[in-house]
Design a protein around this motif. Structure first.
Motif, PDB file in Angstrom:
ATOM      1  N   ASP A 190      28.635   2.529 -48.442  1.00 25.19           N
ATOM      2  CA  ASP A 190      28.368   1.642 -49.568  1.00 25.19           C
ATOM      3  C   ASP A 190      27.260   0.689 -49.141  1.00 25.19           C
ATOM      4  OD1 ASP A 190      28.346  -0.017 -51.728  1.00 25.19           O
ATOM      5  OD2 ASP A 190      30.470  -0.557 -51.659  1.00 25.19           O
ATOM      6  N   THR A 191      26.014   1.142 -49.267  1.00 27.47           N
ATOM      7  CA  THR A 191      24.858   0.398 -48.780  1.00 27.47           C
ATOM      8  C   THR A 191      23.769   0.401 -49.835  1.00 27.47           C
ATOM      9  OG1 THR A 191      25.368   1.187 -46.534  1.00 27.47           O
ATOM     10  CG2 THR A 191      23.221   0.190 -46.881  1.00 27.47           C
ATOM     11  N   PRO A 192      23.328  -0.754 -50.327  1.00 25.54           N
ATOM     12  CA  PRO A 192      22.337  -0.801 -51.416  1.00 25.54           C
ATOM     13  C   PRO A 192      20.977  -0.266 -50.989  1.00 25.54           C
ATOM     14  CG  PRO A 192      22.717  -2.998 -50.522  1.00 25.54           C
ATOM     15  CD  PRO A 192      23.728  -2.100 -49.878  1.00 25.54           C
ATOM     16  N   LEU A 193      20.289   0.357 -51.938  1.00 24.88           N
ATOM     17  CA  LEU A 193      18.981   0.948 -51.677  1.00 24.88           C
ATOM     18  C   LEU A 193      17.954   0.413 -52.661  1.00 24.88           C
ATOM     19  CD1 LEU A 193      19.996   4.701 -51.173  1.00 24.88           C
ATOM     20  CD2 LEU A 193      19.779   2.918 -49.433  1.00 24.88           C
ATOM     21  N   GLY A 194      16.696   0.406 -52.204  1.00 20.68           N
ATOM     22  CA  GLY A 194      15.598  -0.023 -53.057  1.00 20.68           C
ATOM     23  C   GLY A 194      14.281   0.430 -52.473  1.00 20.68           C
ATOM     24  N   PRO A 195      13.163   0.014 -53.063  1.00 19.04           N
ATOM     25  CA  PRO A 195      11.857   0.441 -52.568  1.00 19.04           C
ATOM     26  C   PRO A 195      11.625  -0.006 -51.126  1.00 19.04           C
ATOM     27  CG  PRO A 195      11.679  -0.619 -54.718  1.00 19.04           C
ATOM     28  CD  PRO A 195      13.067  -0.866 -54.239  1.00 19.04           C
ATOM     29  N   HIS A 196      10.989   0.860 -50.346  1.00 16.86           N
ATOM     30  CA  HIS A 196      10.621   0.495 -48.982  1.00 16.86           C
ATOM     31  C   HIS A 196       9.619  -0.653 -49.025  1.00 16.86           C
ATOM     32  CE1 HIS A 196       9.094   0.815 -44.867  1.00 16.86           C
ATOM     33  NE2 HIS A 196      10.133   1.597 -44.595  1.00 16.86           N
ATOM     34  N   PRO A 197       9.763  -1.661 -48.180  1.00 20.53           N
ATOM     35  CA  PRO A 197       8.872  -2.833 -48.279  1.00 20.53           C
ATOM     36  C   PRO A 197       7.418  -2.548 -47.947  1.00 20.53           C
ATOM     37  CG  PRO A 197      10.296  -2.977 -46.346  1.00 20.53           C
ATOM     38  CD  PRO A 197      10.804  -1.829 -47.160  1.00 20.53           C
ATOM     39  N   ARG A 198       7.136  -1.454 -47.228  1.00 23.62           N
ATOM     40  CA  ARG A 198       5.751  -1.198 -46.823  1.00 23.62           C
ATOM     41  C   ARG A 198       5.222   0.171 -47.261  1.00 23.62           C
ATOM     42  NH1 ARG A 198       8.442  -3.434 -42.808  1.00 23.62           N
ATOM     43  NH2 ARG A 198       8.826  -1.411 -41.824  1.00 23.62           N
ATOM     44  N   GLN A 199       6.103   1.154 -47.451  1.00 23.47           N
ATOM     45  CA  GLN A 199       5.661   2.511 -47.791  1.00 23.47           C
ATOM     46  C   GLN A 199       6.102   2.844 -49.222  1.00 23.47           C
ATOM     47  OE1 GLN A 199       5.992   5.429 -44.535  1.00 23.47           O
ATOM     48  NE2 GLN A 199       7.006   3.839 -43.344  1.00 23.47           N
ATOM     49  N   ARG A 200       5.125   2.966 -50.095  1.00 24.89           N
ATOM     50  CA  ARG A 200       5.375   3.020 -51.533  1.00 24.89           C
ATOM     51  C   ARG A 200       6.250   4.187 -51.954  1.00 24.89           C
ATOM     52  NH1 ARG A 200       2.890   5.486 -55.820  1.00 24.89           N
ATOM     53  NH2 ARG A 200       1.358   6.434 -54.436  1.00 24.89           N
ATOM     54  N   LEU A 201       6.140   5.323 -51.301  1.00 26.78           N
ATOM     55  CA  LEU A 201       6.861   6.519 -51.728  1.00 26.78           C
ATOM     56  C   LEU A 201       8.271   6.616 -51.155  1.00 26.78           C
ATOM     57  CD1 LEU A 201       3.990   9.179 -51.504  1.00 26.78           C
ATOM     58  CD2 LEU A 201       4.780   7.897 -53.502  1.00 26.78           C
ATOM     59  N   LEU A 202       8.640   5.698 -50.280  1.00 24.00           N
ATOM     60  CA  LEU A 202       9.942   5.790 -49.614  1.00 24.00           C
ATOM     61  C   LEU A 202      10.929   4.772 -50.181  1.00 24.00           C
ATOM     62  CD1 LEU A 202       8.966   6.268 -45.858  1.00 24.00           C
ATOM     63  CD2 LEU A 202       9.148   7.964 -47.689  1.00 24.00           C
ATOM     64  N   GLN A 203      12.198   5.026 -49.890  1.00 24.37           N
ATOM     65  CA  GLN A 203      13.276   4.098 -50.203  1.00 24.37           C
ATOM     66  C   GLN A 203      13.840   3.559 -48.893  1.00 24.37           C
ATOM     67  OE1 GLN A 203      14.361   3.452 -53.713  1.00 24.37           O
ATOM     68  NE2 GLN A 203      12.268   4.270 -53.755  1.00 24.37           N
ATOM     69  N   ALA A 204      14.581   2.465 -48.982  1.00 23.11           N
ATOM     70  CA  ALA A 204      15.123   1.842 -47.781  1.00 23.11           C
ATOM     71  C   ALA A 204      16.389   1.071 -48.143  1.00 23.11           C
ATOM     72  CB  ALA A 204      14.095   0.893 -47.155  1.00 23.11           C
ATOM     73  N   VAL A 205      17.180   0.776 -47.136  1.00 16.45           N
ATOM     74  CA  VAL A 205      18.328  -0.107 -47.322  1.00 16.45           C
ATOM     75  C   VAL A 205      17.805  -1.496 -47.636  1.00 16.45           C
ATOM     76  CG1 VAL A 205      20.286  -1.202 -46.163  1.00 16.45           C
ATOM     77  CG2 VAL A 205      19.852   1.251 -45.870  1.00 16.45           C
ATOM     78  N   ARG A 206      18.286  -2.088 -48.731  1.00 11.69           N
ATOM     79  CA  ARG A 206      17.832  -3.411 -49.151  1.00 11.69           C
ATOM     80  C   ARG A 206      19.039  -4.287 -49.446  1.00 11.69           C
ATOM     81  NH1 ARG A 206      12.154  -3.627 -50.637  1.00 11.69           N
ATOM     82  NH2 ARG A 206      12.629  -5.847 -50.865  1.00 11.69           N
TER      83      ARG A 206
END
Length: 342
Positions: A190-206
């Protein structure tokens, strides 16, 4: 076209985020423009994008009319799992984009479906989303993810399917092959996801305001020397959700070089002999396959379940890995098993 929604429960969600979930063929920015231009009403009043929605709220959304252009029909092979006058369920091949996008105006599943309807079955995709070249598309798989998908053939079926995905009443289970041996063997992430802070095409834990709730359950089915076959059950449907969740746990998917996985040659997976080319990666993409999908038929309400057999690249990898040693597990709640590769 005007579409209407009524909230059955408190969501504590902004209007623009709610509409992004309910109208997947429009971007959040595009929906914010509609709100700003007065094309969205909440309880017959003009809201803001940040308006928080509550149980009983009534929404009206005035969607722009679709253009008169048609989607070009192009032949591509895919297996049809079910088709009737309202929906089509298919096994999407890896490498096939779901719909046209910038730089890819052809060679997509939408083009293939247009050809299928013209030459094999009859009917057409729902017009919903046609103005963004996404007719009939109610959910998506990544380009290099294979597996079961459903598309709508008319507007009523489209909106009712979208509602099922938004309300999370569908069942989605995937087979994935990861690096390493996850511990514990089964767990809810259960970990929120959103846009990667530096790489536009990737997602990341936010863990900030850009992070959206994302819930996955992985269950280990087979353990090999340095890899694992897992079933992943999705409770939400965020972009790249399985790939990011497992990578964040230190177990990226085999072949997923965007999130830390390796495109391993046959010798790195296990001994031969087999028909594999020793100079080419066994799986030249993320090792992820949408295997099971459960929905209710959008017209009859009948419960329906569909299964898509794993493709040959994943089967070849499993055969190699098993030769190096294999431990089979039967975790509670699992619906899939390694027998799908037998």
């Amino acid at each position: 076209m005007v579409v209407h929604f009524k909230l059955r429960r408190d969501l504590d969600k902004r209007l623009d985020r709610y509409l992004t979930d309910r109208i997947p063929f429009l971007s959040r920015t595009g929906l914010q423009h509609l709100i700003r231009d007065g094309a969205v009403l909440v309880n017959d009043r003009t809201p803001k994008a940040s308006t928080k929605l509550r149980q009983g709220d009534r929404l009206s959304v005035f969607l722009p009319a679709p253009p008169s252009s048609d989607i070009p029909a192009e032949q591509h092979d895919f297996d049809v799992l079910h088709e009737d006058e309202y929906i089509i369920v298919l096994n999407k091949p890896a490498g096939l984009l779901v719909h046209p996008a910038k730089g890819h105006q052809s060679g997509t599943l939408v083009n293939a479906l247009a050809w299928h309807f013209q030459n094999r079955s009859g009917g057409e995709l729902s017009k919903v989303g046609q103005d963004h070249a996404r007719p009939g598309i109610v959910h998506r798989l990544d380009r290099h993810t294979s597996g079961v998908m459903v598309a709508a053939k008319n507007e009523t079926a489209h909106w009712r399917l979208v509602k099922q995905f938004e309300e999370r009443t569908v069942g989605k289970r995937y087979l994935a092959m990861s690096h390493g041996l996850p511990e514990p063997a089964a767990e809810l992430i259960d970990t929120p996801l959103g846009p990667h802070p530096r790489q536009r095409l990737l997602q990341a834990v936010r863990h900030d305001e850009l992070g959206k709730p994302a819930v996955s359950i992985y269950r280990t089915l087979e353990q090999y020397e340095e890899h694992t076959l897992v079933e992943v059950e999705l409770k939400t449907g965020r972009t790249h959700q399985i790939r990011v969740h497992l990578s964040h746990r230190g177990h990226p998917l085999l072949g997923d070089d965007l999130y830390g996985g390796k495109r391993s040659l046959p010798a790195a997976l296990g001994p031969g002999p087999d028909e594999l080319d020793l100079a080419k990666p066994v799986v030249d993409r993320q090792a992820l396959h949408a295997t099971h999908l459960r929905i209710h038929h959008p017209i009859s309400g009948e419960p329906m379940s569909f299964a898509a057999s794993p493709p040959e690249d994943l089967c070849g990898a499993v055969r190699r890995l098993r030769r190096g040693g294999c431990t089979t597990l039967s975790p509670a709640g699992a619906e899939l098993s390694g027998r799908l590769f037998d």
